[in-house]
Scaffold this motif. Structure first.
Motif, PDB file in Angstrom:
ATOM      1  N   SER A 327      -0.523   0.284   2.474  1.00  0.00           N
ATOM      2  CA  SER A 327       0.532   0.758   1.577  1.00  0.00           C
ATOM      3  C   SER A 327       0.549   2.280   1.526  1.00  0.00           C
ATOM      4  O   SER A 327      -0.472   2.940   1.734  1.00  0.00           O
ATOM      5  CB  SER A 327       0.324   0.198   0.163  1.00  0.00           C
ATOM      6  OG  SER A 327      -0.863   0.705  -0.413  1.00  0.00           O
ATOM      7  N   GLU A 385       7.257   3.533  -2.981  1.00  0.00           N
ATOM      8  CA  GLU A 385       6.100   2.820  -2.456  1.00  0.00           C
ATOM      9  C   GLU A 385       6.574   1.792  -1.435  1.00  0.00           C
ATOM     10  O   GLU A 385       7.609   1.147  -1.613  1.00  0.00           O
ATOM     11  CB  GLU A 385       5.285   2.151  -3.561  1.00  0.00           C
ATOM     12  CG  GLU A 385       6.073   1.258  -4.481  1.00  0.00           C
ATOM     13  CD  GLU A 385       5.249   0.793  -5.675  1.00  0.00           C
ATOM     14  OE1 GLU A 385       4.113   1.258  -5.817  1.00  0.00           O
ATOM     15  OE2 GLU A 385       5.751  -0.032  -6.449  1.00  0.00           O
ATOM     16  N   GLY A 419      -2.943   3.720   0.813  1.00  0.00           N
ATOM     17  CA  GLY A 419      -3.781   2.852  -0.007  1.00  0.00           C
ATOM     18  C   GLY A 419      -3.898   1.492   0.635  1.00  0.00           C
ATOM     19  O   GLY A 419      -3.054   1.090   1.432  1.00  0.00           O
ATOM     20  N   SER A 420      -4.951   0.776   0.331  1.00  0.00           N
ATOM     21  CA  SER A 420      -5.091  -0.590   0.841  1.00  0.00           C
ATOM     22  C   SER A 420      -6.085  -1.331  -0.022  1.00  0.00           C
ATOM     23  O   SER A 420      -6.914  -0.718  -0.711  1.00  0.00           O
ATOM     24  CB  SER A 420      -5.556  -0.593   2.297  1.00  0.00           C
ATOM     25  OG  SER A 420      -6.860  -0.043   2.400  1.00  0.00           O
TER      26      SER A 420
END
Length: 602
Positions: A327, A385, A419-420
């Motif tokens: 992400s 996002e 991010g993840s």
């Protein structure tokens, strides 16, 4: 013919589904519980498990989650069980079921049906080299074949029940056969009762996916209420082939014309030539009517003689695939995600060349949340996002391992906002392709084992079917252009449900009111549907092959789109490899309707 109806509970729609249905339905006074566990990918997984362990290759949770905890209640209530839990190893599944019965001191007969598994005839089949029935592709390398199974029908199940079986376990049969077999046994339907067989098959088609008929995947999803306690479907089937669909009292979900109509159109092609081993079904004139709260009545279907071949599905390996999701959020999230994905492939390709591994045969990047996949229908705002799905295929597992390593290895050089949420790094997995062909019925022998008593069964041979001879209903007349018109999204006028047929996707569209159908028919042309899905179709919108079918009985349309799933199933590296969300995409399609009709919309 008996005049009493029978109650059949649809307790499982796939291998791995929640086990909550069995106790729920046992308390609802059903006569039968039917379980559908199998799909093409399931068969290949089970085949690999059986190759490693001769005792494996069946749906173990049928034993652990269904029979062990509920066998005593099943016996006490005299409920019959029919399940295709046998996978590629029905005999072992049957032995496991008998062991449970012995351990619990019960008096239940178990029948095991075999004959569908043709893997042992691989060499002979390869020598005959049948062509793929949909694409004409050549027969695959026999050494890469994982499974070969003919889709059996319902008459062997009915025979097992007539021999006194309380639990019937099959290998690969068509999904609806577990329901139709009960109907044949109870009502004495014969192979020549084509309309009745088609009607029983429709009942099975509605029950086979469990809560998809009771509010699951429903367009009007908020009507389903408490899906944590969703009710599983009960079909109350009459000897004339008509039936009602309901659910247990006190459960969540809903049973409406919309939920049942959506499920009728789910994963079918030509609704006037839905071909099964026991009958060719015509659902085009079926009427679906609300009969009460959470109760829908379905009229009988039309049937034609059974075909003279079994559809046979073969799965085979074709290299490896791998990928993951990451992400990005914040300013320029979509552009950052695309930059990251592009550079992952730059790095991976450099390493491939250094190892002489060759290029990836297929790559895929989808920016979920950016609507990047929707072309002309992209949003006009900048998303804050997105989730980037990045994946590839290669003939060598090592090449996929390189991609997955570089996906994580670029983490400190990435644009900001990455991010993840993950544990261990993803691993390469086999690409499993589907190959479908036809097997003459007289070359397949079915065996029914009822607690040691073996019976040889041969299906009726059937006859060839000519789709060109079908009498097609006249389509709705194009409406006159109104003096005053407004444009509304399709979802205001219709329900929709979509699914996969190999590398094809079907989208069923059902008018909420018959008055809407002419406007929907006029707006949803093959060309407009192709434009909406052109980014998914192999070759783009101009190469689209789309069939459009009319079902006047249910005020519905069915679209069948070819080559739109990237190979489909585990052969695909798409985010939606089974087309489950395609109906939701189509529901945004604009439809022009008269202003006075728009004023009456809810």
């Amino acid at each position: 013919m008996p005049d009493r109806s029978i109650r059949i509970g649809g307790a499982s729609g796939y291998w791995g589904e929640s086990a909550m249905a069995t106790p729920q339905l046992l308390n609802a006074d059903v006569d039968y519980l039917v379980y559908d566990y199998l799909a093409e990918i399931t068969m290949s997984i089970m085949a690999r498990a059986h190759a490693r362990d001769p005792a494996a290759g069946f749906a173990g949770d049928f034993i652990s989650a269904i029979l062990k905890p509920h066998a005593k209640a099943i016996a006490a209530k005299s409920v019959k069980i029919i399940a295709n839990a046998g996978g590629v190893n029905p005999a072992s599944c049957g032995e496991a079921a008998r062991a449970v019965i012995r351990e619990q001191g019960l008096d239940l007969k178990v029948a095991v049906i075999t004959g569908d598994n043709l893997l042992g005839e691989r060499d002979e089949i390869a020598a005959a080299a049948p062509k793929e029935m949909f694409t004409g592709a050549a027969f695959p390398d026999k050494d890469r074949i994982a499974s070969i199974n003919a889709y059996l029908g319902a008459f062997p199940i009915a025979k097992a029940l007539s021999e006194g079986a309380d639990i019937v376990i099959t290998g690969r049969c068509v999904d609806s056969a577990v329901t139709l077999g009960a109907c044949i046994h109870e009502f004495g339907w014969s192979a020549s009762d084509h309309d009745l067989l088609a009607s029983g098959s429709l009942a099975g088609h509605l029950l086979e996916c469990g809560p998809q008929a009771t509010g699951g995947n429903y367009t009007d999803w908020e009507e389903a209420g408490d899906i944590s306690n969703i009710g599983y479907p009960i079909g109350t089937v009459s000897p004339d082939g008509s039936f009602t669909v309901g659910k247990p009292e006190g459960t969540g979900g809903c049973v409406t014309v919309g939920t049942v109509s959506e499920q009728m159109l789910y994963e079918i092609g030509d609704p006037q030539a839905y071909m099964l081993p026991d009958v060719v079904c015509d659902f085009s004139q079926v009427e679906i009517v609300q009969a009460g709260l959470d109760e829908v009545h379905v009229s009988p279907a039309k049937g034609y003689p059974a075909p003279d071949h079994y559809k046979t599905c073969l799965t085979y390996g074709e290299g490896y695939r791998g990928g993951t999701y990451v992400s990005f959020y914040g300013i320029d999230a979509a552009r950052k995600a695309q930059k990251f994905c592009d550079n992952v492939f730059v790095r991976a390709n450099k390493i491939l060349r250094g190892h002489n591994l060759g290029d990836y045969s297929e790559t895929s990047v989808e920016l979920i949340g950016a609507e990047s996949q929707f072309g002309d229908y992209a949003a006009f705002h900048e998303p804050r996002e997105v989730v980037a799905k990045i994946a590839a295929k290669h003939s060598e597992a090592a090449a996929i391992g390189i991609l997955l390593r570089e996906l994580t290895g670029l983490g400190l050089a990435t644009p900001p906002g990455l991010g993840s949420f993950s544990g261990a790094r993803a691993k390469p997995s086999p690409v499993v392709r589907l190959f479908s062909y036809l097997t003459p019925k007289d070359s397949v022998t079915v065996t029914i084992d009822v607690d040691g008593k073996e019976i040889t069964f041969q299906d009726e041979q059937g006859q060839g079917f000519n789709p060109a001879a079908i009498n097609r209903p006249a389509p709705p007349q194009n409406p006159r252009e109104p003096e005053s018109a407004v444009t509304v999204p399709l979802v205001r006028l219709a329900w929709a449900r979509s699914g996969d047929k190999g590398d094809k996707a079907n989208i069923g569209v059902i008018a909420r009111d018959p008055a809407y159908l002419p406007y929907i028919w006029a707006a949803l042309t093959p060309e407009s549907v192709a434009k909406r899905f052109g980014h998914f179709i192999e070759g783009g919108a101009d190469a689209a092959q789309i069939d459009k079918y009319y079902l006047p009985g249910s005020h519905a349309i069915n679209f069948l789109i070819d080559a739109v799933l990237g190979g489909g199933g585990v052969a695909s590296i798409r985010n939606d490899a089974q087309g489950k969300g395609y109906g939701q995409i189509l529901l945004a399609h604009p439809v022009r309707i008269p202003a006075e009709l728009a004023e009456k919309l809810d």
